[in-house]
Design a protein around this motif. Structure first.
Motif, mmCIF file in Angstrom:
data_model
loop_
_atom_site.group_PDB
_atom_site.id
_atom_site.type_symbol
_atom_site.label_atom_id
_atom_site.label_comp_id
_atom_site.label_asym_id
_atom_site.label_seq_id
_atom_site.Cartn_x
_atom_site.Cartn_y
_atom_site.Cartn_z
ATOM 1 N N MET A 1 0.810 -1.206 0.000
ATOM 2 C CA MET A 1 0.000 0.000 0.000
ATOM 3 C C MET A 1 0.849 1.265 0.000
ATOM 4 S SD MET A 1 -2.686 1.296 2.866
ATOM 5 C CE MET A 1 -2.814 3.020 3.105
ATOM 6 N N SER A 2 1.946 1.288 0.753
ATOM 7 C CA SER A 2 2.732 2.521 0.868
ATOM 8 C C SER A 2 3.392 2.918 -0.441
ATOM 9 C CB SER A 2 3.771 2.404 1.984
ATOM 10 O OG SER A 2 4.643 1.336 1.711
ATOM 11 N N ASN A 3 3.618 1.962 -1.386
ATOM 12 C CA ASN A 3 4.186 2.335 -2.670
ATOM 13 C C ASN A 3 3.151 2.971 -3.581
ATOM 14 O OD1 ASN A 3 6.836 1.691 -2.185
ATOM 15 N ND2 ASN A 3 6.576 -0.438 -2.803
ATOM 16 N N ALA A 4 1.882 2.949 -3.170
ATOM 17 C CA ALA A 4 0.841 3.612 -3.940
ATOM 18 C C ALA A 4 0.839 5.115 -3.653
ATOM 19 C CB ALA A 4 -0.517 3.016 -3.602
ATOM 20 N N PHE A 5 1.690 5.531 -2.709
ATOM 21 C CA PHE A 5 1.791 6.948 -2.354
ATOM 22 C C PHE A 5 3.223 7.424 -2.543
ATOM 23 C CE2 PHE A 5 -1.948 5.516 -0.168
ATOM 24 C CZ PHE A 5 -2.833 6.579 -0.311
ATOM 25 N N ILE A 6 3.334 8.697 -2.864
ATOM 26 C CA ILE A 6 4.659 9.308 -3.000
ATOM 27 C C ILE A 6 4.778 10.451 -2.002
ATOM 28 C CG2 ILE A 6 5.097 8.652 -5.391
ATOM 29 C CD1 ILE A 6 4.150 12.217 -4.738
ATOM 30 N N VAL A 7 6.009 10.752 -1.664
ATOM 31 C CA VAL A 7 6.310 11.864 -0.774
ATOM 32 C C VAL A 7 7.079 12.892 -1.580
ATOM 33 C CG1 VAL A 7 7.481 12.567 1.346
ATOM 34 C CG2 VAL A 7 6.461 10.291 1.199
ATOM 35 N N ARG A 8 6.584 14.118 -1.584
ATOM 36 C CA ARG A 8 7.311 15.226 -2.208
ATOM 37 C C ARG A 8 8.105 15.919 -1.111
ATOM 38 N NH1 ARG A 8 4.261 19.245 -6.101
ATOM 39 N NH2 ARG A 8 4.392 17.342 -7.325
ATOM 40 N N MET A 9 9.393 16.148 -1.377
ATOM 41 C CA MET A 9 10.236 16.766 -0.361
ATOM 42 C C MET A 9 11.249 17.697 -0.998
ATOM 43 S SD MET A 9 12.632 13.479 0.645
ATOM 44 C CE MET A 9 11.273 12.414 1.011
ATOM 45 N N THR A 10 11.689 18.659 -0.195
ATOM 46 C CA THR A 10 12.753 19.570 -0.598
ATOM 47 C C THR A 10 13.962 19.291 0.272
ATOM 48 O OG1 THR A 10 11.150 21.278 -1.206
ATOM 49 C CG2 THR A 10 13.426 21.987 -0.858
ATOM 50 N N ILE A 11 15.090 19.020 -0.377
ATOM 51 C CA ILE A 11 16.358 18.801 0.306
ATOM 52 C C ILE A 11 17.173 20.071 0.140
ATOM 53 C CG2 ILE A 11 18.412 17.340 0.463
ATOM 54 C CD1 ILE A 11 16.840 15.480 -1.583
ATOM 55 N N THR A 12 17.610 20.657 1.252
ATOM 56 C CA THR A 12 18.410 21.881 1.206
ATOM 57 C C THR A 12 19.724 21.636 1.919
ATOM 58 O OG1 THR A 12 16.395 23.216 1.229
ATOM 59 C CG2 THR A 12 18.457 24.335 1.794
ATOM 60 N N LEU A 13 20.825 21.939 1.251
ATOM 61 C CA LEU A 13 22.144 21.838 1.863
ATOM 62 C C LEU A 13 22.329 23.053 2.763
ATOM 63 C CD1 LEU A 13 24.855 20.408 2.128
ATOM 64 C CD2 LEU A 13 25.583 21.551 0.028
ATOM 65 N N ASP A 14 22.460 22.817 4.064
ATOM 66 C CA ASP A 14 22.520 23.907 5.039
ATOM 67 C C ASP A 14 23.851 24.649 4.991
ATOM 68 O OD1 ASP A 14 20.048 22.971 5.874
ATOM 69 O OD2 ASP A 14 20.853 21.927 7.626
ATOM 70 N N ASP A 15 23.788 25.941 5.317
ATOM 71 C CA ASP A 15 24.972 26.777 5.539
ATOM 72 C C ASP A 15 25.885 26.905 4.328
ATOM 73 O OD1 ASP A 15 24.225 27.170 8.288
ATOM 74 O OD2 ASP A 15 24.996 25.160 8.704
ATOM 75 N N VAL A 16 25.333 26.798 3.120
ATOM 76 C CA VAL A 16 26.120 26.933 1.901
ATOM 77 C C VAL A 16 25.509 28.045 1.048
ATOM 78 C CG1 VAL A 16 26.815 25.799 -0.251
ATOM 79 C CG2 VAL A 16 26.897 24.536 1.899
#
Length: 188
Positions: A1-16
């Motif tokens: 069931m969990s593969n029927a959903f996607i997660v949208r995320m933002t990855i930010t490299l800190d302090d750069v």
């Protein structure tokens, strides 16, 4: 069931500076060790250092019994969906290279049904080129950029050797390369 959903995320490299971030979508059921591989592909890191994902106060990585302490929980045994279950906030941490300490903030934008014909993981947006590996972390990299920009700086030659004379901190990422790397991961 969990593969029927996607997660949208933002990855930010800190302090750069300039800013480095990626917006990606991954299956909710992805194992955390594979999520690490997605982050490596999205940011074009070389996956040659230790890493850890931290959700609240719980860290996940690849345990190494040689260290002689408990270390992180095994990322191969937990999915993103499981790790998100107990979280109160929408942000978790990703640390890559314990020596240079490249800290990333990962913000969950949302969870939605996967597109039936969609291929995941996938890149939605990319900003900024990540610093070179082994460049001293955010502060070492900032010092190198300062030295590189000033030919009279006492460490100009060292920065030139480490970064190269064609290094451009304002360069944009190779989006085609990222798409290709993520396509390889999607086939697995």
């Amino acid at each position: 069931m969990s593969n029927a959903f996607i997660v949208r995320m933002t990855i930010t490299l800190d302090d750069v500076t300039p800013a480095v971030s990626r917006v990606i979508e991954v299956p909710l059921g992805i194992r955390l060790d594979r999520l690490h591989s997605v982050f490596q592909a999205a940011l074009a890191w070389t996956d040659s250092h230790l890493w850890e994902l931290t959700f609240g106060r719980t860290g996940f990585g690849i345990p190494d019994p040689e260290y002689g302490f408990g270390g992180p929980l095994d990322a191969r045994k937990t999915t993103l969906g499981q790790a998100l279950e107990g979280m109160r906030g929408k942000t978790f941490r990703y640390l890559y290279d314990f020596g240079d300490a490249w800290e990333h903030s990962v913000k969950i934008q949302g969870i939605a049904p996967a597109e039936p014909q969609g291929s995941y993981p996938r890149l939605l947006a990319a900003t900024g080129m990540r610093p070179p590996e082994d460049s001293g972390g955010p502060w070492g990299y900032a010092e190198m950029l300062e030295a590189l920009a000033d030919p009279t700086h006492e460490y100009h030659e060292e920065a030139l050797e480490a970064l190269g004379d064609d290094h451009d901190p304002d360069a944009q990422p190779d989006v085609d390369l990222i798409h290709n790397r993520l396509a390889v991961l999607a086939k697995k």
